[in-house]
Scaffold this active site. Sequence first.
Site, short mmCIF file in Angstrom:
data_model
loop_
_atom_site.label_atom_id
_atom_site.label_comp_id
_atom_site.label_asym_id
_atom_site.label_seq_id
_atom_site.Cartn_x
_atom_site.Cartn_y
_atom_site.Cartn_z
N TYR A 1 4.19 7.40 7.99
CA TYR A 1 4.17 6.06 7.38
C TYR A 1 3.30 5.16 8.24
O TYR A 1 3.39 5.18 9.47
CB TYR A 1 5.59 5.47 7.30
CG TYR A 1 5.61 4.04 6.81
CD1 TYR A 1 5.73 3.77 5.45
CD2 TYR A 1 5.48 2.97 7.68
CE1 TYR A 1 5.72 2.47 4.98
CE2 TYR A 1 5.47 1.67 7.23
CZ TYR A 1 5.59 1.41 5.87
OH TYR A 1 5.56 0.12 5.41
N GLU B 1 -0.32 -0.80 3.06
CA GLU B 1 0.73 0.19 3.30
C GLU B 1 0.24 1.56 2.84
O GLU B 1 -0.16 1.72 1.68
CB GLU B 1 2.01 -0.18 2.55
CG GLU B 1 3.17 0.76 2.84
CD GLU B 1 4.44 0.37 2.12
OE1 GLU B 1 5.44 0.10 2.79
OE2 GLU B 1 4.41 0.31 0.86
#
Length: 388
Positions: free
Chosen positions: A109, A197
């Site tokens: 992530y 993101e």
Amino acid sequence: MNIHEHQAKEILKKYGAAVPDGVFSHSVEELLEKAKLLKTEKLVLKAQIHAGGRGKAGGIKIINTIEELGVEAKEMLGKNLITHQTGPQGRKVKRLYVESSSKIDKEFYLSCLVDRASSKIAFISSDQGGMDIEEVAKNKPKKIITTNVNLEKKISDEDCKKIIEIFNLNLDAKKQAANLIKSIYKMFVELDANLVEINPLILTKENKIICLDAKMSFDDNALFRHPEILKLRDFNEEEKIEIEASKHDLSYIKLDGSIGCMVNGAGLAMATMDIIKLKGSSPANFLDVGGGASKEKVKGAFQIIISDKDVEAILVNIFGGIMRCDIIAEGIVEAAKEINLNKPLVVRLEGTNVEEGKKILHESKLDIIAASDLEEAAEKIVRVVEGN
């Protein structure tokens, strides 16, 4: 302003990041023709909506053949996709994206955002990719690293090293990941982004660092500097009422309560919503008319609030500094008469020309409930809605 995954990946690619080859379309026929150009063993079909959680909702499919792609694309296009971010009403799929499949070895992530508390840019990284980062933060907080970066022309090698440390990569992959961080930072600053993101960021079995998914949003107040970004806006992904608000230069967010709010100043608007909740009800919106609103802007704000079928009553809370209370009062009266207002209206005015404003409201003969302060205004509007 949010953009679609395929648009975000094009921007990342422009800045040197590695992304899978992909094509998008608004029609199945065009998508099939474009997909034939992709050189891959398998295809990945993705619904393009401004919401996460698509995989669990059936918005991401692994495809083996072009024929299978046609079947799945026809089923997905026009489908109402319901995820944890869309709410129960869901979001209709109006565009599709197909990309080459990747052989995943590890998932990570990575995100970049503005940290207002520290006035720095924050990179958040984790070796728990492909998962809801909020769940990771809750259940495995040590698996997340936050690195605050000073706003400079370039990000330092030392900061890059800190960000990617948790990925535990080999030397070549570390170089790729560090270059990716530098690309994201450059893009983030140059395009006035407020969120990037990548979830998941992957290491492939061929030892390549690739952005498998991408989400981006940009500072609305800086879009005048970036017409190329503004062109990417998809009105189909926005509430019609919020689109109308933007035409009047109003800061508006639809909420799920029953009390419509019109306030000047974001801080006062937040305080108004908080006290409505404290008194036992819920706001139907956040609406900031700004510090120097005209009568026309006030009228536009009223019309937007009234267009929300969930609104049962309206609270106007104005503290006049730059904004004059008499101007607000004139706008309220004109709007109420023009739209034939038939909902309870509580008004609290304070500040510049407040007496003139109160006089205008009183002489209008409209059924307006006056309040002397915010607490009294909240109590009165909640009583009206609750029928007490």
